[in-house]
Design a protein around this motif. Structure first.
Motif, PDB file in Angstrom:
ATOM      1  N   THR A   1      -8.376   0.060   0.536  1.00 11.76           N
ATOM      2  CA  THR A   1      -7.574  -1.112  -0.414  1.00 11.76           C
ATOM      3  C   THR A   1      -8.043  -2.325   0.129  1.00 11.76           C
ATOM      4  OG1 THR A   1      -5.544   0.269  -0.504  1.00 11.76           O
ATOM      5  CG2 THR A   1      -5.368  -2.081  -0.531  1.00 11.76           C
TER       6      THR A   1
ATOM      7  N   HIS B   1       0.722  -1.289  -0.098  1.00 14.13           N
ATOM      8  CA  HIS B   1      -0.102  -0.252   0.173  1.00 14.13           C
ATOM      9  C   HIS B   1       0.922   1.452  -0.259  1.00 14.13           C
ATOM     10  CE1 HIS B   1      -3.592   2.319   0.687  1.00 14.13           C
ATOM     11  NE2 HIS B   1      -3.042   3.096   1.427  1.00 14.13           N
TER      12      HIS B   1
ATOM     13  N   SER C   1      -2.395   5.703   4.525  1.00 14.55           N
ATOM     14  CA  SER C   1      -3.799   6.505   4.285  1.00 14.55           C
ATOM     15  C   SER C   1      -4.558   5.717   3.292  1.00 14.55           C
ATOM     16  CB  SER C   1      -3.490   7.814   3.752  1.00 14.55           C
ATOM     17  OG  SER C   1      -2.696   8.664   4.795  1.00 14.55           O
TER      18      SER C   1
ATOM     19  N   LEU D   1       0.724   4.145  -2.678  1.00 12.24           N
ATOM     20  CA  LEU D   1       0.133   5.895  -2.314  1.00 12.24           C
ATOM     21  C   LEU D   1       1.231   6.766  -2.907  1.00 12.24           C
ATOM     22  CD1 LEU D   1      -0.805   7.006   1.053  1.00 12.24           C
ATOM     23  CD2 LEU D   1       0.968   8.261   0.244  1.00 12.24           C
TER      24      LEU D   1
ATOM     25  N   GLN E   1      -5.634   8.645  -0.307  1.00 10.14           N
ATOM     26  CA  GLN E   1      -4.175   8.514  -0.729  1.00 10.14           C
ATOM     27  C   GLN E   1      -3.827   9.984  -1.032  1.00 10.14           C
ATOM     28  OE1 GLN E   1      -3.962   5.628  -3.530  1.00 10.14           O
ATOM     29  NE2 GLN E   1      -3.094   3.909  -1.868  1.00 10.14           N
TER      30      GLN E   1
ATOM     31  N   ARG F   1       0.553   9.853  -5.539  1.00  6.89           N
ATOM     32  CA  ARG F   1       1.109  11.282  -5.468  1.00  6.89           C
ATOM     33  C   ARG F   1       1.689  11.881  -6.461  1.00  6.89           C
ATOM     34  NH1 ARG F   1       1.179  13.018   0.232  1.00  6.89           N
ATOM     35  NH2 ARG F   1      -0.859  11.742   1.207  1.00  6.89           N
TER      36      ARG F   1
END
Length: 318
Positions: free
Chosen positions: A94, A21, A89, A25, A155, A29
């Motif tokens: 997820t 995860h 986050s 993330l 995310q 970004r």
């Protein structure tokens, strides 16, 4: 046989999704880098053009460019600004996404694979593997889209200004808030992109894994063990990353956009998002986040298939 395939695929997918995860993330970004968050802060750069009278004829105002940064820098920025917990986050989203999307696609692929495998040779032609992946991925994505939208937003929330953050407390809160404020239809925002991406990922990932594994075993390079599973799964992850990254970038941006009542949406659709992204940032913007994508897709695929093989052994008598 059918139920067992769904259970095996679901367990393996949830474990793989949670363990990778943070990389996912960072990928999200990076895919949003270059996209405007708000009105840019202007930087005055006077360009003095004197005429015969010596007067200033023009002053140009330009916006300061936002530099792109790599995955390591993005990860460190998250740790410094938001804390270690921020790397997880949206992990509840997820789990829900893997439960809905991956369980469906893995189970359906297993059903189609069993049905279409040649009983004499025990193999299935590559074309049928790809077809099975396309069908399974498309249906799985349609089922799991609400969780996918929630995951992307959770995310991406930390990169927004404090006043603009959504501050979802969980995937249930995220889905409920979107339904109330933006309508139930918002839960399927970007669904066409999700379906297209899932079809590409599932077809390339599952079909290439099976094909590479079969080739390794047929040529006697390695036996049917951990080495073969890791090699085939990492190669499958690379193939899936290359094939799906452009669609993934557009999907992330469409899902993350905020649509205010009475105002035009930033993107009218997937094609509009793709055109605006390429015009503003160049064609390679469609491969933003590729390093964390392959860094995540590789381990994810390895964990997925290695876990799947072990779960199959544990459940072989059921």
């Amino acid at each position: 046989m059918g139920v067992k395939g769904f259970v095996e695929g679901g367990i393996a997918s949830i474990i793989a999704g949670c363990s990778t995860h943070p990389l996912d993330l960072i990928k999200v970004r990076m895919q949003l880098q270059g996209e405007s968050l708000a009105a840019p802060n202007p930087v005055l750069r006077p360009a003095f053009a004197f005429n015969n009278g010596g007067a200033i004829s023009a002053i140009h105002v330009t916006a300061a460019p936002r530099p792109s940064v790599g995955p390591v820098a993005v990860g460190l920025n998250i740790l410094r600004q938001e804390g270690a917990a921020a790397l997880f986050s949206g992990v509840s989203a997820t789990v829900l996404r893997q439960t809905l999307y991956s369980t469906t696609r893995m189970g359906l692929y297993d059903v189609l694979k069993t049905k279409w495998t040649n009983p004499e040779t025990g193999n299935m032609p590559l074309v049928r593997k790809i077809t099975a992946g396309l069908i399974a991925g498309g249906i799985g994505a349609a089922v799991g889209n609400p969780a996918d939208v929630a995951m992307v937003r959770m995310q991406a929330d930390g990169r927004l200004p404090a006043a603009a953050r959504r501050n979802y407390t969980s995937v249930v809160d995220a889905i409920g808030s979107m339904a109330r404020k933006e309508g139930v239809g918002s839960l399927w925002r970007g669904s066409s992109l999700t379906v297209n991406r899932a079809m590409i990922v599932t077809a390339s990932q599952l079909a290439s894994y099976d094909q590479i594994k079969e080739s390794i075993l047929e040529k006697g390079v390695m036996g049917d063990g951990l080495g073969t599973h890791v090699t085939a799964s990492f190669a499958a992850g690379f193939v899936a990353s290359v094939a799906s990254n452009p669609v993934d970038v557009i999907k992330t941006r469409v899902m993350n956009m905020s649509v205010e009542v009475g105002k035009a949406a930033p993107y009218s659709g997937a094609l509009d998002c793709a055109i605006k992204t390429v015009r503003a940032e160049g064609p390679m913007a469609l491969y933003k986040g590729f390093i964390p994508t392959i860094s995540r897709q590789g381990p994810f695929t390895v964990v997925l298939f290695v876990t799947l093989e072990q779960v199959r052994k544990l459940l072989k008598d059921f």
